[in-house]
Design an enzyme around this catalytic site. Structure first.
Site, short mmCIF file in Angstrom:
data_model
loop_
_atom_site.label_atom_id
_atom_site.label_comp_id
_atom_site.label_asym_id
_atom_site.label_seq_id
_atom_site.Cartn_x
_atom_site.Cartn_y
_atom_site.Cartn_z
N LYS A 53 -0.94 4.95 4.76
CA LYS A 53 -1.89 4.03 5.40
C LYS A 53 -1.54 3.86 6.88
O LYS A 53 -0.39 3.57 7.21
CB LYS A 53 -1.85 2.67 4.68
CG LYS A 53 -2.86 1.70 5.20
CD LYS A 53 -3.11 0.56 4.24
CE LYS A 53 -4.09 -0.46 4.84
NZ LYS A 53 -5.39 0.15 5.23
N HIS A 75 0.83 -1.21 0.00
CA HIS A 75 0.00 0.00 0.00
C HIS A 75 0.85 1.25 0.00
O HIS A 75 2.02 1.23 0.37
CB HIS A 75 -0.91 0.03 1.24
CG HIS A 75 -2.11 -0.87 1.13
ND1 HIS A 75 -2.05 -2.21 1.38
CD2 HIS A 75 -3.40 -0.59 0.78
CE1 HIS A 75 -3.25 -2.74 1.20
NE2 HIS A 75 -4.09 -1.78 0.82
N1 LIG Z 1 -12.91 -0.78 2.20
C1 LIG Z 1 -12.25 -0.35 1.14
O1 LIG Z 1 -12.47 -0.79 -0.01
C2 LIG Z 1 -11.21 0.70 1.34
C3 LIG Z 1 -10.91 1.10 2.61
N2 LIG Z 1 -10.03 2.09 2.83
C4 LIG Z 1 -9.86 2.50 4.23
O2 LIG Z 1 -10.59 3.71 4.42
C5 LIG Z 1 -9.96 4.50 5.42
C6 LIG Z 1 -9.71 5.90 4.86
O3 LIG Z 1 -8.81 5.80 3.79
P1 LIG Z 1 -8.36 7.08 2.94
O4 LIG Z 1 -9.53 7.77 2.35
O5 LIG Z 1 -7.27 6.60 2.06
O6 LIG Z 1 -7.73 7.99 4.10
P2 LIG Z 1 -7.52 9.58 4.10
O7 LIG Z 1 -6.58 9.86 5.22
O8 LIG Z 1 -7.19 10.06 2.73
O9 LIG Z 1 -8.97 10.15 4.46
C7 LIG Z 1 -9.55 10.10 5.73
C8 LIG Z 1 -10.23 11.44 5.99
O10 LIG Z 1 -10.99 11.33 7.19
C9 LIG Z 1 -10.61 12.40 8.07
N3 LIG Z 1 -10.83 11.93 9.44
C10 LIG Z 1 -9.96 11.31 10.27
N4 LIG Z 1 -10.58 11.02 11.44
C11 LIG Z 1 -11.86 11.46 11.32
C12 LIG Z 1 -12.98 11.43 12.16
N5 LIG Z 1 -12.93 10.91 13.39
N6 LIG Z 1 -14.14 11.99 11.74
C13 LIG Z 1 -14.23 12.54 10.48
N7 LIG Z 1 -13.19 12.61 9.64
C14 LIG Z 1 -12.02 12.05 10.04
C15 LIG Z 1 -9.18 12.68 7.72
O11 LIG Z 1 -8.79 13.95 8.16
P3 LIG Z 1 -7.19 14.18 8.47
O12 LIG Z 1 -6.52 14.13 7.14
O13 LIG Z 1 -7.16 15.53 9.11
O14 LIG Z 1 -6.81 13.06 9.39
C16 LIG Z 1 -9.22 12.58 6.20
O15 LIG Z 1 -9.68 13.76 5.59
C17 LIG Z 1 -8.71 3.72 5.83
O16 LIG Z 1 -9.01 2.94 6.97
C18 LIG Z 1 -8.46 2.80 4.64
O17 LIG Z 1 -7.78 1.64 5.01
C19 LIG Z 1 -9.39 2.71 1.81
C20 LIG Z 1 -9.61 2.32 0.52
C21 LIG Z 1 -10.56 1.29 0.18
O1 LIG Z 2 -5.79 2.15 2.97
C1 LIG Z 2 -6.06 1.76 1.80
O2 LIG Z 2 -5.71 2.39 0.79
C2 LIG Z 2 -6.85 0.54 1.66
N1 LIG Z 2 -7.35 -0.02 2.71
C3 LIG Z 2 -8.17 -1.17 2.76
C4 LIG Z 2 -7.48 -2.26 3.56
O3 LIG Z 2 -6.88 -1.97 4.61
O4 LIG Z 2 -7.58 -3.42 3.18
C5 LIG Z 2 -8.63 -1.61 1.39
C6 LIG Z 2 -7.63 -1.42 0.31
O5 LIG Z 2 -6.61 -2.32 0.48
C7 LIG Z 2 -7.11 0.01 0.29
#
Ligand SMILES: NC(=O)C1=CN([C@@H]2O[C@H](COP(=O)(O)OP(=O)(O)OC[C@H]3O[C@@H](n4cnc5c(N)ncnc54)[C@H](OP(=O)(O)O)[C@@H]3O)[C@@H](O)[C@H]2O)C=CC1
Ligand SMILES: O=C(O)C1=N[C@H](C(=O)O)C[C@H](O)C1
Length: 275
Positions: free
Chosen positions: A168, A164
């Site tokens: 992350k 990743h």
């Molecule tokens: N299930 C799936 O298919 C996927 C899952 N994911 C997961 O999704 C999550 C987010 O990923 P990603 O978008 O890349 O992360 P990012 O850090 O790009 O986005 C997260 C956002 O949420 C904000 N944030 C953090 N804490 C809070 C809170 N308590 N309340 C509201 N907003 C908050 C962050 O602000 P700040 O930047 O200020 O911290 C940021 O703007 C991760 O756990 C990732 O592993 C990601 C891709 C695919």
């Molecule tokens: O953080 C990410 O980017 C992603 N998080 C999810 C995970 O922890 O499996 C899904 C995907 O791999 C992208």
């Protein structure tokens, strides 16, 4: 599309990498309507969620107030949904709060422990509220996992490598943990030792998940999300690999989950449960 009211959705983590994709996808879905956008990042507060996402303005400002947005969702004609892509540290509380308000969580945020998932499942069941926790929304990963489960009947040696981007927060990835969980429970312990191993550097052989399946985590700029499941047997290697080249790959799964969660009365874990 049906003629019923659109499903009202609040997006938590709206300014993040995934939140922005969700805002874009929801803004063009006919049967889903964005009613709220939440984020803690001060840089984006008050800004239009559509503009932050790089699409047309949606006239919804990003606010740092989950509860106010959940109240909004309860005032709609159709029961609301909270899509959450935030951070492992806040996800348990976010889900409990949404369920307490009767708003259905669709959760992509990873990092929940098995005990937390069990607890949330009981809470959702008691509240008769639908909840979907989906570690990976891409169809490619669902198919990879299906193939891995099939192959695990025939191979006793398997290791997972997940790779990743280096922003992350959690390791191993939720997807890798779920992949191991799905291959586990086949009544065997994988990777029986061939020799006595010594780790000269701690962690060299990765982490150990269910049934002795090893998971190795790589974090580098330039990566998005990638996973290999490598099976070995004398004289052969069978490798399954999934590569993400754009986060839009998760959106069909997210939209499907928003539609399906409205029909549920408890918690389901994994995209395969709704395909
Ligand atoms: N299930 C799936 O298919 C996927 C899952 N994911 C997961 O999704 C999550 C987010 O990923 P990603 O978008 O890349 O992360 P990012 O850090 O790009 O986005 C997260 C956002 O949420 C904000 N944030 C953090 N804490 C809070 C809170 N308590 N309340 C509201 N907003 C908050 C962050 O602000 P700040 O930047 O200020 O911290 C940021 O703007 C991760 O756990 C990732 O592993 C990601 C891709 C695919
Ligand atoms: O953080 C990410 O980017 C992603 N998080 C999810 C995970 O922890 O499996 C899904 C995907 O791999 C992208």
């Amino acid at each position: 599309m049906s003629n019923s009211n659109p499903i009202p959705v609040v997006v938590n983590g709206a300014a993040g990498k995934m939140g922005r994709e969700v805002i874009k996808a929801v803004s063009v879905a006919q049967d889903i309507t964005l009613i709220g956008a939440i984020d803690t990042n001060p840089k984006y507060l008050g800004q239009d969620a559509g503009e932050v996402a790089g699409c047309e303005p949606v006239e919804i400002p990003i606010l740092n107030d989950l509860q106010a947005n959940l109240v909004l969702a309860t005032q709609e004609k159709t029961q609301g949904v909270m899509v959450d892509f935030t951070h492992p540290d806040s996800i348990y509380d976010n889900i409990r709060t949404a369920i307490a308000y009767g708003v259905r969580p669709v959760v992509g945020t990873t990092g929940l422990s098995p005990d937390q998932i069990k607890d949330l499942s009981e809470f959702a069941e008691k509240a008769s509220t639908g909840c979907l926790i989906i570690p990976n929304f891409s169809i490619g990963m669902a198919l990879l996992q299906q193939a891995a489960v099939q192959a695990s009947q025939y191979f006793d040696h398997v290791e997972i490598i997940e790779l990743h981007h280096n922003q992350k927060a959690d390791a191993p990835s939720g997807t890798a943990i779920q992949t191991a969980q799905r291959m586990a429970g086949a009544g065997k312990t994988y990777n029986p030792a061939m020799v006595e191993e010594t780790e000269k550097l701690k962690g060299a052989r990765g982490s150990i998940a269910e049934d002795n399946i090893r998971i190795h985590s790589v974090r580098l700029p330039g990566l998005i999300a990638h996973q290999e499941v490598i099976f070995g047997a004398p004289g052969q290697i069978y490798t399954l690999r999934h590569d993400t080249s754009d986060r839009s790959c998760y959106m069909p799964g997210v939209l499907l989950a928003i539609r399906k969660v409205t029909q549920l009365k408890g918690l389901l874990y994994g995209l395969e449960k709704i395909l």
